[in-house]
Design a protein around this motif. Structure first.
Motif, short mmCIF file in Angstrom:
data_model
loop_
_atom_site.label_atom_id
_atom_site.label_comp_id
_atom_site.label_asym_id
_atom_site.label_seq_id
_atom_site.Cartn_x
_atom_site.Cartn_y
_atom_site.Cartn_z
N LEU A 127 25.68 -19.46 62.97
CA LEU A 127 24.79 -19.83 61.88
C LEU A 127 25.48 -19.81 60.53
O LEU A 127 24.84 -19.92 59.50
CB LEU A 127 23.58 -18.89 61.84
N GLY A 128 26.78 -19.67 60.52
CA GLY A 128 27.51 -19.74 59.27
C GLY A 128 27.68 -18.42 58.56
O GLY A 128 28.41 -18.33 57.59
N GLY A 129 27.03 -17.38 59.01
CA GLY A 129 27.13 -16.11 58.33
C GLY A 129 27.82 -15.02 59.12
O GLY A 129 27.90 -13.90 58.69
N GLY A 130 28.34 -15.34 60.28
CA GLY A 130 29.01 -14.33 61.08
C GLY A 130 28.02 -13.50 61.86
O GLY A 130 26.84 -13.81 61.93
N GLY A 131 28.50 -12.45 62.45
CA GLY A 131 27.65 -11.60 63.29
C GLY A 131 27.07 -10.45 62.51
O GLY A 131 27.65 -9.97 61.54
N GLY A 132 25.92 -10.01 62.94
CA GLY A 132 25.29 -8.85 62.34
C GLY A 132 25.82 -7.58 62.96
O GLY A 132 26.63 -7.61 63.88
N PRO A 133 25.36 -6.43 62.49
CA PRO A 133 25.86 -5.15 63.01
C PRO A 133 25.55 -4.94 64.48
O PRO A 133 26.25 -4.21 65.15
CB PRO A 133 25.17 -4.10 62.13
N ASP A 134 24.52 -5.60 64.98
CA ASP A 134 24.17 -5.45 66.39
C ASP A 134 24.78 -6.56 67.25
O ASP A 134 24.46 -6.67 68.43
CB ASP A 134 22.65 -5.42 66.56
N GLY A 135 25.65 -7.41 66.66
CA GLY A 135 26.33 -8.44 67.43
C GLY A 135 25.60 -9.78 67.53
O GLY A 135 26.14 -10.74 68.04
N ARG A 136 24.36 -9.84 67.03
CA ARG A 136 23.61 -11.11 67.07
C ARG A 136 24.07 -12.02 65.94
O ARG A 136 24.58 -11.58 64.94
CB ARG A 136 22.12 -10.85 66.95
N ALA A 137 23.85 -13.33 66.12
CA ALA A 137 24.18 -14.30 65.08
C ALA A 137 23.33 -14.00 63.84
O ALA A 137 22.21 -13.52 63.95
CB ALA A 137 23.92 -15.71 65.57
N MET A 138 23.87 -14.31 62.68
CA MET A 138 23.19 -14.00 61.43
C MET A 138 23.45 -15.12 60.43
O MET A 138 24.50 -15.75 60.48
CB MET A 138 23.77 -12.69 60.91
N THR A 139 22.52 -15.39 59.55
CA THR A 139 22.71 -16.43 58.55
C THR A 139 22.58 -15.84 57.15
O THR A 139 21.96 -14.81 56.95
CB THR A 139 21.72 -17.59 58.77
N ILE A 140 23.20 -16.52 56.18
CA ILE A 140 23.24 -16.03 54.80
C ILE A 140 22.58 -17.06 53.89
O ILE A 140 22.77 -18.26 54.06
CB ILE A 140 24.70 -15.79 54.36
N ASN A 141 21.81 -16.60 52.91
CA ASN A 141 21.12 -17.48 51.96
C ASN A 141 20.32 -18.55 52.70
O ASN A 141 20.42 -19.74 52.41
CB ASN A 141 22.11 -18.13 50.99
N ALA A 142 19.53 -18.12 53.64
CA ALA A 142 18.80 -19.05 54.51
C ALA A 142 17.48 -19.50 53.92
O ALA A 142 16.85 -18.78 53.16
CB ALA A 142 18.54 -18.39 55.86
N ASN A 143 17.10 -20.70 54.31
CA ASN A 143 15.80 -21.25 53.97
C ASN A 143 15.31 -22.03 55.18
O ASN A 143 16.00 -22.95 55.65
CB ASN A 143 15.91 -22.16 52.75
N PHE A 144 14.16 -21.68 55.71
CA PHE A 144 13.60 -22.37 56.88
C PHE A 144 12.51 -23.31 56.42
O PHE A 144 11.54 -22.90 55.78
CB PHE A 144 13.06 -21.37 57.89
N ASP A 145 12.66 -24.59 56.72
CA ASP A 145 11.65 -25.59 56.39
C ASP A 145 10.77 -25.76 57.63
O ASP A 145 11.15 -26.41 58.59
CB ASP A 145 12.32 -26.91 56.02
N ALA A 146 9.61 -25.16 57.60
CA ALA A 146 8.72 -25.17 58.76
C ALA A 146 8.19 -26.57 59.08
O ALA A 146 7.90 -26.87 60.24
CB ALA A 146 7.54 -24.22 58.54
N ASP A 147 8.07 -27.44 58.07
CA ASP A 147 7.56 -28.79 58.31
C ASP A 147 8.48 -29.60 59.21
O ASP A 147 8.02 -30.36 60.06
CB ASP A 147 7.35 -29.54 56.99
N ILE A 148 9.78 -29.46 59.01
CA ILE A 148 10.73 -30.24 59.83
C ILE A 148 11.52 -29.36 60.79
O ILE A 148 12.42 -29.85 61.47
CB ILE A 148 11.69 -31.06 58.94
N GLN A 149 11.16 -28.07 60.87
CA GLN A 149 11.76 -27.13 61.80
C GLN A 149 13.28 -27.05 61.66
O GLN A 149 14.02 -27.11 62.64
CB GLN A 149 11.38 -27.48 63.24
N GLN A 150 13.76 -26.93 60.42
CA GLN A 150 15.20 -26.83 60.17
C GLN A 150 15.52 -25.59 59.35
O GLN A 150 14.80 -25.23 58.43
CB GLN A 150 15.72 -28.07 59.43
N LEU A 151 16.62 -24.98 59.72
CA LEU A 151 17.13 -23.80 59.04
C LEU A 151 18.38 -24.21 58.26
O LEU A 151 19.34 -24.71 58.84
CB LEU A 151 17.50 -22.73 60.07
N HIS A 152 18.34 -24.04 56.95
CA HIS A 152 19.47 -24.38 56.08
C HIS A 152 20.08 -23.08 55.58
O HIS A 152 19.35 -22.14 55.23
CB HIS A 152 19.01 -25.21 54.87
#
Length: 95
Positions: free
Chosen positions: A20-45
């Motif tokens: 997701l462009g932000g590397g891994g979190g402390p628990d090893g899951r994918a993580m994103t930085i400065n994220a914005n989710f547009d629910a109308d078009i179902q996209q995560l920027h």
């Protein structure tokens, strides 16, 4: 996901088939930085800046398929020299 003032901001995603462009979190899951989710078009920027003045970094867009986020666009500006994002290089674009 964190819901805040009519914006949905995914904090991390355990089932994201791609970085997701932000590397891994402390628990090893994918993580994103400065994220914005547009629910109308179902996209995560997201935009992970390389330094404070945001003249370099990685911008990504992920689409929600109903089961996972899939990377659809990625642009990078790898040199931190005061350039605008007009100089970003598209490194991935899906159809």
């Amino acid at each position: 996901m964190v819901f805040h003032r009519k914006r949905t901001r995914p904090r991390s995603c355990a089932r994201c088939g791609a970085d997701l462009g932000g590397g891994g979190g402390p628990d090893g899951r994918a993580m994103t930085i400065n994220a914005n989710f547009d629910a109308d078009i179902q996209q995560l920027h997201s935009y992970a800046k390389g330094r404070g003045i945001a003249d370099c970094g990685v911008a990504t867009t992920h689409a929600w398929t109903g089961e996972a986020f899939v990377l659809t666009d990625r642009a990078e500006l790898s040199v931190c020299r005061g350039l605008s994002d007009d100089f970003s290089v598209t490194t991935l674009r899906s159809r």
